[in-house]
Design an enzyme around this catalytic site. Sequence first.
Site, PDB file in Angstrom:
ATOM      1  N   GLU A  90       1.228  11.359   0.828  1.00 12.39           N
ATOM      2  CA  GLU A  90       0.448  12.523   1.253  1.00 12.39           C
ATOM      3  C   GLU A  90       1.255  13.807   1.023  1.00 12.39           C
ATOM      4  OE1 GLU A  90      -1.205  11.947   5.199  1.00 12.39           O
ATOM      5  OE2 GLU A  90      -1.444   9.808   4.849  1.00 12.39           O
ATOM      6  N   TYR A 118     -11.542  11.650   6.173  1.00 13.01           N
ATOM      7  CA  TYR A 118     -11.507  12.115   7.563  1.00 13.01           C
ATOM      8  C   TYR A 118     -10.452  13.217   7.639  1.00 13.01           C
ATOM      9  CZ  TYR A 118      -8.146   8.221   7.274  1.00 13.01           C
ATOM     10  OH  TYR A 118      -7.159   7.360   6.869  1.00 13.01           O
ATOM     11  N   ASP A 167       0.857  -1.180   0.000  1.00 11.04           N
ATOM     12  CA  ASP A 167       0.000   0.000   0.000  1.00 11.04           C
ATOM     13  C   ASP A 167       0.896   1.235   0.000  1.00 11.04           C
ATOM     14  OD1 ASP A 167      -2.611   1.472   0.480  1.00 11.04           O
ATOM     15  OD2 ASP A 167      -1.520   2.059   2.283  1.00 11.04           O
ATOM     16  N   ASP A 191       1.053   5.185   0.647  1.00 10.42           N
ATOM     17  CA  ASP A 191       0.339   6.258   1.347  1.00 10.42           C
ATOM     18  C   ASP A 191       1.119   7.556   1.138  1.00 10.42           C
ATOM     19  OD1 ASP A 191      -1.041   7.895   3.088  1.00 10.42           O
ATOM     20  OD2 ASP A 191      -1.305   6.336   4.595  1.00 10.42           O
TER      21      ASP A 191
END
Length: 607
Positions: A381, A449, A377, A379
């Site tokens: 950002e 979120y 995965d 991630d």
Amino acid sequence: MRFGHRAAAGFATLLLPLAGMVGLASPAQAATSATATFTKTQDWGTGFGGQWTVKNTGDTTINSWTVEWDFPSGTSVTSAWDADVTSAGNHWTAKNKTWNGTLNPGASISFGFNGAGPGSPSNCKINGGSCDGGPTVPGDTAPSAPGTPTASDITDTSVKLSWSAATDDKGVKNYDVLRGGTKVATVTGTTYSDTGLTAGTDYSYTVQARDTADQTGPASGSVAVRTTGGGTDPQPGAKVNLGYFTEWGVYGRNYHVKNLVTSGSASKITHINYAFGNVKNGQCTVDDTYAAYDKAYTADQSVSGVADTWDQPLRGNFNQLRQLKAKYPHIKVLYSFGGWTYSGGFGQAAANATAFAKSCKAVVEDPRWADVFDGIDIDWEYPNACGLTCDTSGAAAFKNLSQALRAEFGQNYLITAAITADASSGGKIDAADYGGAAQYLDWYNVMTYDYFGAWDKTGPTAPHSPLTSYSGIPKAGFNSADAIAKLKAKGVPASKLLLGIGFYGRGWTGVTQAAPGGTATGAAPGTYEAGIEDYKVLKTACPATGTVGGTAYAHCGTNWWSYDTPATIGTKMAWAKSQNLGGAFFWEFSGDTSNGELVGAISNGLK
């Protein structure tokens, strides 16, 4: 936005695994007549307390003892007691005092020291003997590692293993076969058939050679085996229920893989993202090696109920995940790289995506834990946008990185990505080619979120994870429904989108208005970080007083919090199904209650 994860990492006192069972090896005595074990008794970040225990396990008296070991560069002894400790470079030697050198059979003596640095001892010896605990002949070297086993004739309950022979200067006597790090057989040849296994279950095997003096050499690489049959995997088309497990949670949070079992969560999830690997110099790398594969677990802490030993090939979180998969064979585990703190390395990685992908596969397929991970995965950002740092690698970089990962890993691995949920006009979803990259990825974890929080210290108060927009929302496009709609419009199939759930709340203090939109004076106090708190705390400390935009909020005293409850999760899961999404994911397990009520709410809602 994923909140910084390192703040709680230094809270715990750590008990390190045994550094070795070491044997007396002088010509006068057999190597098994003495042992020495090491324990880290305290850890205060920059230093630690250590203790060695020497025991006479033979039947004759020992009149003196000397323990030797190596420390990695940057680790040292600063003071010691009950032994005379000296060093030569990174090699350390401890000799008995005049009053504690004599040990009768069965007797033991301990000496301690204070150390500086993060390391643990290795290459330990006692009275010149090796550390493997077997009888040692002076001048006789231990055998080499055998070849990595290959598996054949796999059935519901058995597997045949074969490996190439090890070498030794005096000759190889036999081989120990280890299943999941535990010895299951000793054989003289280079094949073994393991029987009595469970259908549809994942296993991992390694092999160690023993020479004619019974010295063991290093373990081989591991081979992953899944027995046939079973039928406990989710049915085709079943929704994904994925949770993030944080590497650092084993420290201050005291949250371990076994908690997934005791909470009942393991039977309800489908996937785990292990977070986080780091991205350094354009390459994937393990972050905290101690937590990942070295931390020793006692029997009561372990998923299998079996204590780790000092010499097993794999310990730590990775071994516990291996045990979890053996117990719950439907669970798939992905290694997640990046996150809020470690995303700064992706720009360099994207500059040579092929090399990055190769480095990631090398980590995921490390022979010590190749059977643990079913995919990777990413991630990041955020691609071509700002997070903790700002990336300027261009709109195509994320697609290029995803394409390189699929080319390297092939079709048998899961490849996923956690991505922004900023659906504002010209926002982060618009900054990268998420539509083009989707063809190379199995799904996106859409981080719906952290839309609003106390980084805007005066407010206005707003729920951090709204499902839909509402009158007075501080910013257009900051809600789950708009994010999902925008990603669909860019060509991402609904089945490749997972809705994100936070197992925590975000809050302000100095708030007088109960409804959203109030003013504040700053971040509400939290256990680990101001402005953030686990659901398991908030559900009783500040119960929900209302809902807005499909999520809950709470006003208690002068504090105002927003978070999801089992009821609002039920609403969100019903919406996800109506949108034909692939399922849901959450950040992260330790925020849930001890009986896993939020995981259960997601599971029930996706049925």
